[in-house]
Motif scaffolding. Structure first.
Motif, PDB file in Angstrom:
ATOM      1  N   TYR A 125      -9.078   7.788   2.250  1.00  0.00           N
ATOM      2  CA  TYR A 125      -8.809   6.520   1.701  1.00  0.00           C
ATOM      3  C   TYR A 125      -8.322   5.437   2.596  1.00  0.00           C
ATOM      4  O   TYR A 125      -8.234   5.786   3.772  1.00  0.00           O
ATOM      5  N   GLU A 126      -8.596   4.450   2.145  1.00  0.00           N
ATOM      6  CA  GLU A 126      -8.154   2.861   3.014  1.00  0.00           C
ATOM      7  C   GLU A 126      -6.619   2.287   2.517  1.00  0.00           C
ATOM      8  O   GLU A 126      -6.356   2.469   1.373  1.00  0.00           O
ATOM      9  N   CYS A 127      -6.091   2.124   3.747  1.00  0.00           N
ATOM     10  CA  CYS A 127      -4.854   1.404   3.396  1.00  0.00           C
ATOM     11  C   CYS A 127      -4.465   0.738   4.850  1.00  0.00           C
ATOM     12  O   CYS A 127      -5.368   0.579   5.742  1.00  0.00           O
ATOM     13  N   ARG A 128      -3.482  -0.118   4.737  1.00  0.00           N
ATOM     14  CA  ARG A 128      -3.150  -1.120   5.696  1.00  0.00           C
ATOM     15  C   ARG A 128      -1.871  -0.678   6.475  1.00  0.00           C
ATOM     16  O   ARG A 128      -0.921  -0.223   5.890  1.00  0.00           O
ATOM     17  N   LEU A 179      -8.518   3.838   7.926  1.00  0.00           N
ATOM     18  CA  LEU A 179      -9.235   4.962   7.034  1.00  0.00           C
ATOM     19  C   LEU A 179      -8.509   6.122   7.296  1.00  0.00           C
ATOM     20  O   LEU A 179      -8.507   6.525   8.342  1.00  0.00           O
ATOM     21  N   GLU A 180      -7.881   6.967   6.348  1.00  0.00           N
ATOM     22  CA  GLU A 180      -7.021   7.898   6.652  1.00  0.00           C
ATOM     23  C   GLU A 180      -7.474   9.351   5.861  1.00  0.00           C
ATOM     24  O   GLU A 180      -8.131   9.052   4.509  1.00  0.00           O
ATOM     25  N   ASP A 227      -9.032   3.376  12.943  1.00  0.00           N
ATOM     26  CA  ASP A 227      -8.949   1.821  12.894  1.00  0.00           C
ATOM     27  C   ASP A 227     -10.438   1.341  12.157  1.00  0.00           C
ATOM     28  O   ASP A 227     -11.412   1.435  12.652  1.00  0.00           O
ATOM     29  N   ASN A 228     -10.090   0.796  10.799  1.00  0.00           N
ATOM     30  CA  ASN A 228     -11.310   0.429  10.166  1.00  0.00           C
ATOM     31  C   ASN A 228     -11.275  -1.083   9.944  1.00  0.00           C
ATOM     32  O   ASN A 228     -12.199  -1.581   9.096  1.00  0.00           O
ATOM     33  N   THR A 229     -10.689  -1.841  10.705  1.00  0.00           N
ATOM     34  CA  THR A 229     -10.470  -3.296  10.727  1.00  0.00           C
ATOM     35  C   THR A 229     -11.988  -3.856  10.903  1.00  0.00           C
ATOM     36  O   THR A 229     -12.142  -4.959  10.084  1.00  0.00           O
ATOM     37  N   LYS A 270     -13.901  -3.454   7.918  1.00  0.00           N
ATOM     38  CA  LYS A 270     -13.775  -4.141   6.915  1.00  0.00           C
ATOM     39  C   LYS A 270     -14.170  -5.951   6.974  1.00  0.00           C
ATOM     40  O   LYS A 270     -14.558  -6.332   6.218  1.00  0.00           O
ATOM     41  N   TRP A 276      -6.526  -2.627   9.113  1.00  0.00           N
ATOM     42  CA  TRP A 276      -7.067  -1.564   8.096  1.00  0.00           C
ATOM     43  C   TRP A 276      -7.561  -0.471   8.608  1.00  0.00           C
ATOM     44  O   TRP A 276      -7.727  -0.277   9.801  1.00  0.00           O
ATOM     45  N   ASP A 294       0.777  -1.223   0.006  1.00  0.00           N
ATOM     46  CA  ASP A 294      -0.022  -0.007  -0.269  1.00  0.00           C
ATOM     47  C   ASP A 294       0.906   1.407   0.162  1.00  0.00           C
ATOM     48  O   ASP A 294       0.453   2.458  -0.130  1.00  0.00           O
TER      49      ASP A 294
END
Length: 622
Positions: A336-339, A351-352, A371-373, A376, A349, A316
């Motif tokens: 946007y999402e990244c890890r 969300l930034e 933290d979007n884990t 997801k 995961w 990523d």
């Protein structure tokens, strides 16, 4: 008085026209002239000099140095200048003189010896009024000094590594050094009831004060005190330069206080935020709040100063870098999402959202993390449930079709045997019974596939391994398949020295039967199906190669998914529900092996699977 000058100071042409003409020329010259004797007594002055000094020729005639225009605080150098003129032929100096009305002006004075016979009879002084030039030079020097001090003050005010108190103390010291008479002056700054002063500060009756305001609110003042009463009227008046510097300091102090207040508010908000907040510049962390530490598992000391991309999942990093560049160009504003990879190796995961800010006086990037884990994972669960629901629908549809067709056949054969028993001959009855047997086997295989798949997914399928001759198993399977598929040429290609392997023979037979059946189903009659086996390192590789229709590259991994069938018309006509390969994969996995396809559309496919060799047990061959 003017005769020596007239006789020796002009050209022959001028001298020949008489004393009156020479006097006229001297009086109309724009250059101020003074004729003195060696003892410095004035012999002659022209009108231009009288205009500069405001003294008349009568007031100056016969005067010795120091002359009436000499300033009391400036040493007289007339004799020394005359001596230099004698040595060098001429001497030019810049001097300040006092006019009759007390004002001062600057002149450029050139002294030239005038010979009378073999001796020096006079010295001719020519003056040029350079007051305007000197004033311009003074203004330029003052402006240069102002700019230098302004730069020094701005540089001091822009320091971000110092505390507010240290910065204000350094500013008051710098201001004191910039004052015109620092030896007789001191300074103090009071900001928000805190005092900062020069070491020599004391309150005196001779002082000035300026307010420091922030957004219209008075937050302090700057004081400048004279340690002793100013000796001149000029010193008692605050100069424009002083006002300029003090205004700059007051303005910078207000900016510093505002910056510090904003920083304090930012710190409070960031540390109480439920989302991660960080600041980075040039790809390095400058600030991280507790939530960022919670998300990443690192301490503040471990993150500050490190590369922000170090915690981003490698795949990523390019996306995150590009998103930051796009944001700085004003092209990206949406989250946007990244890890990210936690310190313990766990992948989370995130969300930034990023934006450009001024931090500690310089451009930086402010980032927000959440933290979007869990969301997801919830999305994946929903997608999985949808997939399972679709699989259930497909299964019900396929099962009903797969059950209905053989059951209808069995029912039809049974009805024919019952209704036409007397009319059927032995051959016809045998064909009907064989049809019932074939469809019963089809139903049995179908139910077994369903049971095996459910057991595999539940982890309940038992595998009873033992040391077995893989060569013998392959020969048996190929012989049986040749009878079952007389429409194809099924061949075996193996070396004679294949080792014995620790397997469940029944389960591996099931895999081989299924793969050979698939190869025959999807290839034309009278084509070859080759079963091969070879030892490769610590594994046994077994392959089933056909000359069939092949599998598209995009489907090579999906064919092992339950209920998956390639969506092509001639494939849909082949009976089956897409369970066989899933069962094969589960059985190979249960033997710690690996299964995959190699294929080329229109030319055929090879399905390979591996079985690990236990060298301690696989000592024999077979």
């Amino acid at each position: 008085m003017g005769e020596p000058v007239l006789n020796h100071g002009f050209t022959e042409e001028a001298a020949g026209q008489g004393d009156d003409f020479a006097s006229y020329l001297l009086e109309t010259l724009p250059t101020a002239l003074v004729l003195t004797s060696p003892d410095t007594s004035i012999q002659y002055v022209n009108s231009a000099l009288q205009q500069i000094t405001q003294f008349t020729s009568n007031e100056l005639s016969g005067c010795l140095a120091p002359y009436p225009w000499a300033c009391p605080d400036v040493p007289d150098t007339t004799l020394k200048d005359q001596e230099k003129a004698l040595d060098n032929g001429t001497v030019t100096t810049e001097k300040v003189i006092c006019r009759k009305n007390g004002t001062r002006c600057w002149i450029e004075q050139t002294i030239t010896p005038v010979n009378r016979g073999s001796d020096t009879g006079y010295f001719l002084q020519s003056w040029v009024d350079i007051t305007k030039r000197k004033e311009a030079e003074r203004l330029l020097g003052r402006r240069t000094k102002e700019l230098q001090w302004q730069s020094a003050i701005n540089k001091e005010a822009s320091r971000t590594a110092l505390s507010l108190d240290d910065t204000l103390q350094r500013l008051v010291i710098l201001l004191h050094r910039a004052l015109p008479h620092p030896e007789n002056m001191c300074a103090r700054m009071i900001v928000n009831n805190r005092e900062f002063s020069t070491p020599n500060f004391k309150e005196t009756p001779w002082h000035y004060a300026w307010s420091i305001t922030l957004r219209g609110v008075n937050i302090g003042r700057i004081e400048v005190n004279y340690l002793q009463e100013p000796s001149t009227a000029e010193e008692k008046v605050v100069s424009r330069e002083e006002r300029f510097l003090i205004d700059i300091v007051a303005s910078r102090v207000a900016e510093i206080v505002e910056r510090m207040q904003a920083s304090d508010i930012f710190q409070i908000l960031a540390h109480s935020s439920l989302v991660g907040v960080y600041v980075e510049r040039d790809g390095k962390f400058l600030f991280v709040n507790p939530q960022v530490l919670k998300y990443t598992g690192y301490s503040e000391d471990e993150l500050l100063g490190t590369n922000t991309l170090d915690i981003v999942y490698p795949a990523d990093r390019a996306q995150v870098r590009q998103n930051t560049v796009s944001m700085l160009k004003g092209q990206l504003s949406a989250p946007y999402e990244c890890r990210v990879v936690r310190k313990d190796g766990q992948i989370r995961w995130i969300l930034e959202k990023t934006t450009s800010i001024i931090y500690e006086g310089k451009r930086a990037v402010l980032g927000y993390l959440m933290d979007n884990t869990e969301r997801k994972e919830l999305e994946w669960d929903v997608a999985k449930y949808k997939e399972l629901d679709q699989m259930k629908r497909n299964l019900l549809s396929t099962v009903s079709h797969e059950l209905r067709t053989p059951l209808s056949n069995i029912k039809g054969y049974a009805n024919m045997l019952i209704d036409y028993e007397q009319k059927l001959n032995d051959q016809q009855r045998r064909e009907f019974v064989k049809g019932i047997d074939k469809d019963t086997d089809r139903l049995t295989d179908f139910v077994n596939d369903l049971l095996n798949l459910s057991r595999l997914e539940a982890g309940l399928l038992s595998v009873e391994k033992k040391l077995y001759s893989i060569s013998s198993l392959l020969r048996e399977v190929v012989d049986e398949a040749s009878i079952r598929w007389s429409s194809h040429h099924i061949k075996l290609k193996i070396t004679r020295s294949l080792p014995r392997v620790n397997i469940d023979p029944g389960r591996i037979r099931q895999v081989l039967d299924n793969l050979i059946d698939n190869a025959c189903k999807y290839s034309a009659h009278n084509t070859e199906v080759v079963v091969s086996g070879r030892k490769t390192g610590s594994e046994l590789h077994i392959g089933i190669h056909d000359q069939g229709i092949g599998i598209p590259a995009g489907d090579l991994e999906k064919v092992f998914d339950p209920m998956y069938r390639i969506d092509r018309e001639h494939i849909r006509k082949v009976p089956g529900i897409g369970l066989g390969l899933s069962v094969c994969k589960g059985l190979v996995d249960a033997h710690n092996g690996h299964i995959w396809f190699e294929s080329e559309v229109g030319k055929g496919s090879t399905c390979w699977f591996t079985l690990p060799l236990d060298e301690a047990k696989a000592s024999g061959t077979g």
